[in-house]
Design a protein around this motif. Sequence first.
Motif, PDB file in Angstrom:
ATOM      1  N   LEU A   1       0.839  -1.192   0.000  1.00  0.00           N
ATOM      2  CA  LEU A   1       0.000   0.000   0.000  1.00  0.00           C
ATOM      3  C   LEU A   1       0.879   1.249   0.000  1.00  0.00           C
ATOM      4  O   LEU A   1       2.107   1.150   0.114  1.00  0.00           O
ATOM      5  N   LEU A   2       0.249   2.412  -0.116  1.00  0.00           N
ATOM      6  CA  LEU A   2       0.996   3.661  -0.008  1.00  0.00           C
ATOM      7  C   LEU A   2       1.381   3.847   1.457  1.00  0.00           C
ATOM      8  O   LEU A   2       0.536   4.122   2.305  1.00  0.00           O
ATOM      9  N   SER A   3       2.645   3.662   1.771  1.00  0.00           N
ATOM     10  CA  SER A   3       3.088   3.786   3.158  1.00  0.00           C
ATOM     11  C   SER A   3       4.308   4.698   3.226  1.00  0.00           C
ATOM     12  O   SER A   3       5.053   4.847   2.253  1.00  0.00           O
TER      13      SER A   3
ATOM     14  N   GLU B   1       1.689   5.914  11.484  1.00  0.00           N
ATOM     15  CA  GLU B   1       1.825   6.801  10.331  1.00  0.00           C
ATOM     16  C   GLU B   1       1.203   6.161   9.093  1.00  0.00           C
ATOM     17  O   GLU B   1       0.511   6.819   8.305  1.00  0.00           O
ATOM     18  N   ASN B   2       1.456   4.873   8.903  1.00  0.00           N
ATOM     19  CA  ASN B   2       0.912   4.176   7.736  1.00  0.00           C
ATOM     20  C   ASN B   2      -0.609   4.110   7.774  1.00  0.00           C
ATOM     21  O   ASN B   2      -1.268   4.186   6.734  1.00  0.00           O
ATOM     22  N   ALA B   3      -1.168   3.955   8.976  1.00  0.00           N
ATOM     23  CA  ALA B   3      -2.627   3.917   9.114  1.00  0.00           C
ATOM     24  C   ALA B   3      -3.241   5.244   8.672  1.00  0.00           C
ATOM     25  O   ALA B   3      -4.289   5.275   8.015  1.00  0.00           O
ATOM     26  N   LYS B   4      -2.575   6.354   9.007  1.00  0.00           N
ATOM     27  CA  LYS B   4      -3.061   7.672   8.597  1.00  0.00           C
ATOM     28  C   LYS B   4      -3.021   7.805   7.071  1.00  0.00           C
ATOM     29  O   LYS B   4      -3.944   8.342   6.461  1.00  0.00           O
ATOM     30  N   VAL B   5      -1.935   7.315   6.475  1.00  0.00           N
ATOM     31  CA  VAL B   5      -1.780   7.392   5.021  1.00  0.00           C
ATOM     32  C   VAL B   5      -2.872   6.585   4.323  1.00  0.00           C
ATOM     33  O   VAL B   5      -3.422   7.002   3.297  1.00  0.00           O
ATOM     34  N   ILE B   6      -3.205   5.418   4.883  1.00  0.00           N
ATOM     35  CA  ILE B   6      -4.252   4.577   4.299  1.00  0.00           C
ATOM     36  C   ILE B   6      -5.586   5.308   4.274  1.00  0.00           C
ATOM     37  O   ILE B   6      -6.301   5.312   3.268  1.00  0.00           O
TER      38      ILE B   6
ATOM     39  N   ASN C   1      -6.880   3.970  -2.793  1.00  0.00           N
ATOM     40  CA  ASN C   1      -5.784   3.025  -3.034  1.00  0.00           C
ATOM     41  C   ASN C   1      -6.027   1.719  -2.294  1.00  0.00           C
ATOM     42  O   ASN C   1      -5.780   0.627  -2.833  1.00  0.00           O
ATOM     43  N   LEU C   2      -6.520   1.817  -1.062  1.00  0.00           N
ATOM     44  CA  LEU C   2      -6.829   0.614  -0.289  1.00  0.00           C
ATOM     45  C   LEU C   2      -7.950  -0.175  -0.955  1.00  0.00           C
ATOM     46  O   LEU C   2      -7.861  -1.404  -1.093  1.00  0.00           O
ATOM     47  N   LYS C   3      -9.012   0.521  -1.360  1.00  0.00           N
ATOM     48  CA  LYS C   3     -10.138  -0.155  -2.012  1.00  0.00           C
ATOM     49  C   LYS C   3      -9.689  -0.893  -3.261  1.00  0.00           C
ATOM     50  O   LYS C   3     -10.073  -2.045  -3.501  1.00  0.00           O
TER      51      LYS C   3
END
Length: 262
Positions: free
Chosen positions: A214-216, A223-228, A234-236
């Motif tokens: 994913l975009l991390s 931090e990665n959770a915020k980006v998601i 992108n996640l979908k």
Amino acid sequence: MIKLKGIGKFALIMTLAGTLIGCGSTPNKYLPVAATNEIKTTDVYVVVPQKEIVAEIDRSSVAAAGGGGLLLALIDVAVENSRANTAEELIQPIKDTLIETNFNSLFLSALQKEFAQLDWMKIDNVQLITDISKTTRQDNYTSADAQTVTFINARYSLSPDFSSVKGNANIAMLPKTEVLKKYSEKATSKKAKKYAWHDDNNIYRDNVAVQNKLLSTSTDKEENAKVIVQNSDNLKENVVKIATQLAKRVVSSMNTTEAAPK
């Protein structure tokens, strides 16, 4: 008292789901070509008890590093429970972005499309099961009318650092006719003789997995959770990809035949 919450409950569900498939002493067992030629009908049960995406957690290694013991084992449980609770808090906003993205239906649809290319399976029925119990495998095996019964137990998750989305499936095929039971792994075992649905009777089994980045921004899961959340599209897209890719891997595995003995 140490209580398991959130992902701890999911782990319990996955443990129960795992009993639907069983396990063997080798990584997989493919069908011999002769067996594929003898199959006339197949019923497929797609087991996905998971309602929402979850996050994996890194297992604690305190007990292993300290040489074991009850106290260190309890510390492991506490550490893992704390990590699970943290992950549960981080993943809730992510779950909210996926309300309209149904992995179960995506995976089932992708499987049906891939199965259409397998003429030898002669599939009569493909059914999605989301509510499971200790007798799910037994009940569906017993009620099936086909010559073989296939169980596909699937799940999807975020990696512990929230940098990837993953999909996994355990697959097993059981015979319902004497002519096909000769291909069972351990047809002569006591459990195989007593329970026709026991994993000793599997004529095929495998475990397949797929993973997409994913975009991390870092190895920091917060931090990665915020980006998601900020890039929910992108996640979908990746959940859709995982469902499709996992279906392809499942069918590719089932279409792999056992090497002939030399």
